[in-house]
Design an enzyme around this catalytic site. Structure first.
Site, short mmCIF file in Angstrom:
data_model
loop_
_atom_site.label_atom_id
_atom_site.label_comp_id
_atom_site.label_asym_id
_atom_site.label_seq_id
_atom_site.Cartn_x
_atom_site.Cartn_y
_atom_site.Cartn_z
CB CYS A 39 34.67 -12.49 71.11
SG CYS A 39 35.40 -11.07 70.32
N GLY A 65 28.06 -12.35 70.74
CA GLY A 65 28.49 -11.73 69.50
C GLY A 65 27.55 -12.08 68.37
CG ASN A 139 35.71 -13.17 75.18
OD1 ASN A 139 35.37 -12.06 74.83
ND2 ASN A 139 35.36 -13.67 76.36
N GLY A 140 38.23 -11.00 74.16
CA GLY A 140 38.92 -10.07 75.04
C GLY A 140 39.56 -8.93 74.30
CE1 TYR A 278 22.80 -6.54 79.09
CE2 TYR A 278 25.04 -6.32 78.30
CZ TYR A 278 23.68 -6.27 78.07
OH TYR A 278 23.20 -5.95 76.82
#
Length: 498
Positions: A39, A65, A139-140, A278
């Site tokens: 996310c 996302g 996010n997570g 990344y």
């Protein structure tokens, strides 16, 4: 080091996307089994064009996302929101953005694990409760979410989604305290890595987990405050970077101004190392370190640790290009654009023939024959997950005429699943967890294979020594040292369904 190749041709049947929207149910069936960040979040407080700013901010976070997007706006009295499946540009148009009127907003872009691809899970999640409206974007991943959900359901709670984010709303709603204190108490019960944006009709709350596992930054545009998963989203709207949100911190923004608070004391700082390797865009900064520069240092250090004589260096686009440049600069071997990524393979309703399906990998990535033909190639990549992607890319280079392909990975072997918001396979599917480097080299059909050492990664990211670095990053996917509890007697989850 070099290994003799004894493998035969491996026949692959890549699965192409054929759903109703781009990246529907992306997961292990994707042509490339690369890791996926789950996310990205973006928030605005105190700006009349909050929705438009969120739209552009989410565009900048699209890489985090690509399956759903949403924006919720508040004008001090009411909520107005829109969510949809697909890319930001597919979910929103000029008219939809114009209808989202207000000076406060939160937005979200999302990946899901296969099976959770549904509109009800698209964020921001919006709820009605006793004190008005509540919207949440995160996010997570909440590791103990199944345990909390079970307890809440036994207490009478009815869940509308499979998103772990919903448990936070239920915990807040059950509290008898005011909204801010209820949020603090709720956050204390969560174990995992998360960056939350919560919005009521008149408040915006920003919170980061006690280890800072997921990135979250703050910026300013005039008198307005802006929050984003990465600093690149601030740049696109002309916002000035202010600082990173600290572990355990809780910010409250309302008509009374800006208040810095916290819901818990910070624990060992453990920002996800894969953000540097990344996930994050190369033009983003994390903890004061620019991602492009850090990745160049990874490539340079890789050259020092595992030099191989070759004719050209190429990087797997897009995340490994910076590292490939660093490797080339360190060795003096020319960097060449040996691999090209097709960025326009998303939406198609054609059902390919079986023959075309077997060539499906070339829809997303192509080798430049005139560049690699007759050359000894050093192929730089950021990680190896199952090994299937690496093998496909190595074979692309060989089919284009490369005489040798030496693979260099600018991270340590990825051996352990992530519990904090990265869509990773089961440990048994991670090739580095059950094969030696020599066996992996044979499996991916390379002439040689080497990984960056943990120490090399540490120094590349920020110049820290091992002791300092252990207090700054999460390396659990490499060393199995998780910063939080991850075992809750079978009532826990990995992956992500935020």
């Amino acid at each position: 080091m070099s290994y003799e190749i004894k493998t035969g041709n491996k026949q692959e049947t890549p699965i192409l996307w054929t759903g109703d929207f781009y990246n529907e149910g992306t997961g292990s069936g994707d042509i490339f089994d690369t890791l996926k960040e789950e996310c990205g979040v973006f928030g605005v407080f105190g700006h009349p064009e909050a929705a438009s700013m969120s739209y552009y901010g989410l565009h900048a976070l699209q890489h985090r996302g690509e399956e759903s997007a949403g924006i919720c706006v508040a004008d001090g009295r009411d909520f107005n929101y829109h969510r949809g499946m697909g890319l930001v540009k597919e979910v929103f148009d000029k008219d939809k953005i114009a209808s989202l009127i207000g000076n406060m907003s939160i937005g979200h872009v999302r990946y899901s694990t296969s099976g959770d691809s549904r509109l009800t899970n698209a964020q921001p999640l919006v709820f009605k409760y006793r004190d008005g409206d509540l919207a949440i974007a995160t996010n997570g991943n909440i590791v103990n979410e199944p345990l909390i959900r079970k307890q809440l359901e036994q207490g009478g709670s009815i869940f509308q989604t499979t998103s772990d984010t919903e448990v936070l709303a239920h915990l807040i709603a059950r509290s008898q305290k005011d909204f801010v204190e209820a949020t603090k108490d709720a956050l204390k019960q969560l174990v995992g890595g998360f960056a939350f944006l919560l919005m009521t009709n008149d408040k915006l709350i920003v919170a980061s987990d006690t280890h800072g596992l997921r990135p979250l930054v703050m910026g300013r545009v005039g008198e307005a405050y802006v929050f984003a998963s990465e600093s690149c989203a601030l740049e696109v709207i002309g916002a000035q970077f202010v600082r990173d949100i600290e572990p355990g911190e809780l910010l409250v923004l309302d008509q009374n101004g800006f208040k810095e608070d916290r819901f818990a004391e910070p624990q060992r700082k453990a920002l996800c190392a894969m953000e540097y390797i990344y996930f994050a865009r190369p033009d983003s900064d994390l903890n004061g370190s620019n991602l492009h520069s850090a990745r160049k240092r990874m490539g340079s250090r890789m050259a020092l640790e595992a030099f191989v004589d070759a004719d050209i260096v190429t990087g797997v686009p897009d995340s490994s290009i910076s590292a490939a440049i660093g490797y080339a600069e360190q060795t003096g071997i020319p960097y060449e654009l040996g691999l090209i990524k097709n960025k326009y393979t998303g939406r198609t309703f054609i059902q390919p023939s079986q023959e075309l399906r077997e060539q499906g990998v070339k829809m997303k990535l192509s080798a430049v024959r005139r560049v690699v033909e007759g050359q000894r190639v050093v192929m730089i990549d950021d990680s190896i997950v199952r090994g299937t992607t690496s093998r496909r890319i190595v074979n692309l280079l060989r089919e284009a005429g490369a005489t040798e392909v030496h693979v260099r990975i600018t991270s340590p072997p990825f051996k352990n699943p992530c519990f904090y918001g990265i869509d990773t396979p089961d440990r048994r599917e991670l090739i580095a967890s059950y094969k030696s480097i020599a066996e992996m080299c044979e499996e991916i059909n390379a002439d040689s294979l080497a990984f960056l050492s943990p120490e090399g990664l540490i120094q590349s990211i920020g110049g820290y020594n091992s002791e300092d670095y252990k207090g700054g990053l999460c390396l659990s996917c490499f060393d199995n040292d998780y910063p939080t509890q991850v075992d809750f007697g079978g009532e826990e989850k990995d992956g992500c369904s935020c």
